[in-house]
Scaffold this active site. Structure first.
Site, PDB file in Angstrom:
ATOM      1  N   TRP A 258       0.581  -1.074   0.609  1.00  0.00           N
ATOM      2  CA  TRP A 258       0.100   0.266   0.103  1.00  0.00           C
ATOM      3  C   TRP A 258       0.647   1.171  -0.131  1.00  0.00           C
ATOM      4  O   TRP A 258       2.210   1.424   0.746  1.00  0.00           O
ATOM      5  CB  TRP A 258      -0.967  -0.055   1.182  1.00  0.00           C
ATOM      6  CG  TRP A 258      -1.948   1.141   0.927  1.00  0.00           C
ATOM      7  CD1 TRP A 258      -2.432   1.332   0.818  1.00  0.00           C
ATOM      8  CD2 TRP A 258      -1.848   1.642   2.808  1.00  0.00           C
ATOM      9  NE1 TRP A 258      -3.487   2.057   1.698  1.00  0.00           N
ATOM     10  CE2 TRP A 258      -2.963   2.001   2.710  1.00  0.00           C
ATOM     11  CE3 TRP A 258      -1.549   1.653   4.184  1.00  0.00           C
ATOM     12  CZ2 TRP A 258      -3.495   3.814   2.832  1.00  0.00           C
ATOM     13  CZ3 TRP A 258      -2.116   2.876   4.676  1.00  0.00           C
ATOM     14  CH2 TRP A 258      -2.890   3.454   4.197  1.00  0.00           C
TER      15      TRP A 258
ATOM     16  N   ASP B 255      -0.668  -5.218   9.747  1.00  0.00           N
ATOM     17  CA  ASP B 255      -1.575  -4.287   9.232  1.00  0.00           C
ATOM     18  C   ASP B 255      -3.040  -4.900   8.573  1.00  0.00           C
ATOM     19  O   ASP B 255      -3.429  -6.448   7.677  1.00  0.00           O
ATOM     20  CB  ASP B 255      -1.465  -4.011   7.584  1.00  0.00           C
ATOM     21  CG  ASP B 255      -2.036  -2.751   7.519  1.00  0.00           C
ATOM     22  OD1 ASP B 255      -3.009  -2.693   7.755  1.00  0.00           O
ATOM     23  OD2 ASP B 255      -1.959  -2.013   6.894  1.00  0.00           O
TER      24      ASP B 255
ATOM     25  N   LYS C 231     -13.465  -1.040   6.296  1.00  0.00           N
ATOM     26  CA  LYS C 231     -13.681  -2.365   5.225  1.00  0.00           C
ATOM     27  C   LYS C 231     -15.099  -2.629   6.064  1.00  0.00           C
ATOM     28  O   LYS C 231     -16.227  -2.854   5.385  1.00  0.00           O
ATOM     29  CB  LYS C 231     -13.425  -2.994   4.496  1.00  0.00           C
ATOM     30  CG  LYS C 231     -11.645  -1.890   4.449  1.00  0.00           C
ATOM     31  CD  LYS C 231     -11.719  -0.268   3.390  1.00  0.00           C
ATOM     32  CE  LYS C 231      -9.880   0.159   3.674  1.00  0.00           C
ATOM     33  NZ  LYS C 231      -9.539   0.516   2.960  1.00  0.00           N
TER      34      LYS C 231
HETATM   35  C1  LMR Z   1      -6.774   1.958  -0.134  1.00  0.00           C
HETATM   36  O1  LMR Z   1      -5.877   1.056  -0.062  1.00  0.00           O
HETATM   37  O2  LMR Z   1      -7.073   2.002  -1.514  1.00  0.00           O
HETATM   38  C2  LMR Z   1      -7.632   2.120   0.881  1.00  0.00           C
HETATM   39  O3  LMR Z   1      -6.732   1.866   2.046  1.00  0.00           O
HETATM   40  C3  LMR Z   1      -8.087   3.730   1.143  1.00  0.00           C
HETATM   41  C4  LMR Z   1      -6.677   4.400   0.913  1.00  0.00           C
HETATM   42  O4  LMR Z   1      -6.760   5.743   2.104  1.00  0.00           O
HETATM   43  O5  LMR Z   1      -5.736   4.441   0.257  1.00  0.00           O
END
Ligand code: LMR
Length: 398
Positions: free
Chosen positions: A130, A211, A246
């Site tokens: 991420w 996470d 979510k």
């Molecule tokens: C994502 O990965 O799209 C979500 O967790 C929203 C974000 O905060 O990035």
């Protein structure tokens, strides 16, 4: 003082939503941020959440401050979600939890705490991960390194390289792991692979920071905690960042938690008091609303049943979309085999689109996808399905 400051780049994920809102094309599609979207294209408020909010509003007596770590009932319920109510770590009081404003704040509070006590540590992230993981740990002052995870050729875990890298990580470093629904790839570890990771962490003495943003979106609320249980079985210490954005749909209520597992109750208490100090100088104490909703649902049997049904429905919906999407891409002549999309877990599909193809889709078709090719599968609806499949097939052929 501010005249020489140049603009920061838009956020890689949330910036897409802003650009999407400004796009005048009536056919535009947002597959960027990880937000659940139903058949009609809406992100609904769950019925269990609506009912809980009505009950909370009727019973509310005060808006006085929350404790620094949040509501004690919520904190206990989070631990039960994460570990299961019967887990020995709870009985032995080795776990402590703070309500944080979303999963992101859980990561940041954990990062600030670690940086204060272990300034020499490096933080290891999966490649890819991420985008905000790097931002959070870098902002906390850490040196961020990467371990191999995903093999683009096989569209699977690069198992040998992954384990080999974990074995090289020095004692005292921090390793960020995704409990389930790996973001962005959707490629998860099996329970046996989690046991291997746990054994390496325990032997090498690095700290797993888990996470857990998508509990319930992989195989279900309980199966998804297999990762945490495997780690807890072998590692005396863990940090776990939970998000209820979510699974309860509480995105804007910023409802998350940081859970600390320590070797014994005394170490847990002493360590947790320092996490509370980190919170106090950051946002002081958390916003109550989301935690009251979660607590009310989990302590009201009828609402809990309803919520579990709604969570299952969201997971099944995404799984159904995955299978239709594979068939749709093939029907529109997209080159290659897309069965991997049906195997991936959670909200995202790592599509294999290049950054150039992602840019083409945005400019030519008003389809918004995160750089790297991550698609929010939940954003695919009957109304945009054919348009999307045709556009993606065209991009992949180009
Ligand atoms: C994502 O990965 O799209 C979500 O967790 C929203 C974000 O905060 O990035």
């Amino acid at each position: 003082m501010f005249e020489a400051i140049t603009a920061a780049p838009p956020d890689a994920i949330l910036g897409l939503t802003e650009a999407f809102k400004l796009d005048a094309n009536p056919r535009k599609v947002n597959l960027g941020a990880g937000v659940f979207v139903d058949e009609t294209g809406r992100t609904p408020i769950l019925a269990s959440v609506k009912a809980a909010e009505a009950a909370i509003l009727a019973a509310a007596q005060t808006k006085s401050y929350m404790p620094i770590a949040g509501d004690p009932t919520y904190r206990r319920l989070v631990q039960e979600l994460v570990f299961g109510a019967e887990h020995p770590a709870l009985r032995d009081q080795r776990a402590r939890t703070a309500h944080t404003p979303g999963g992101t704040a859980a990561l940041r509070v954990g990062a600030d705490f670690l940086r204060k006590f272990f300034p020499q540590a490096s933080v290891w992230l999966s490649k890819p991960t991420w985008t905000n993981h790097r931002g959070v740990f870098t902002a906390a002052g850490f040196t961020v390194k990467e371990y191999p995870y995903y093999n683009p050729a096989t569209k699977e875990l690069d198992h040998a390289a992954f384990l080999a890298a974990l074995r090289q990580i020095p004692a005292g470093d921090v390793v960020l792991l995704h409990a389930c629904c790996h973001n962005p790839t959707g490629v998860d570890l099996t329970p046996a692979q989690w046991a291997e990771v746990a054994a390496i962490a325990a032997a090498r003495r690095w700290l797993p920071f888990v996470d857990f943003a998508y509990q319930g979106y992989g195989d279900g609320l309980e199966p998804d905690r297999a990762s945490v249980l495997a780690l807890a079985a072998q590692c005396p210490e863990l940090l776990i960042a939970s998000s209820f954005s979510k699974n309860f749909g509480l995105y804007q209520d910023r409802t998350g938690a940081l859970t600390l597992l320590a070797a014994d109750a005394h170490a847990a208490g002493a360590t947790f008091s320092n996490i509370e100090s980190v919170i106090r100088v950051n946002y002081s104490n958390p916003p109550a609303h989301g935690s009251l909703i979660v607590s009310h649902i989990l302590t009201t049997p009828e609402l809990k049943r309803q919520w579990l049904g709604e969570l299952d429905a969201m997971r099944h919906h995404i799984s159904g979309v995955r299978h239709k999407f594979v068939a749709g891409l093939q029907a529109h002549g997209a080159p290659g085999n897309f069965d991997f999309i049906a195997r991936q877990k959670g909200m995202f599909s790592f599509s294999g689109l290049s950054d150039a193809q992602v840019a083409w889709l945005r400019v030519e078709r008003s389809i918004y996808i995160v750089a790297g090719g991550r698609i929010n599968v939940a954003g695919i609806t009957p109304a945009n399905f054919d348009y999307l499949c045709a556009a993606l097939a065209a991009a992949l052929r180009a």
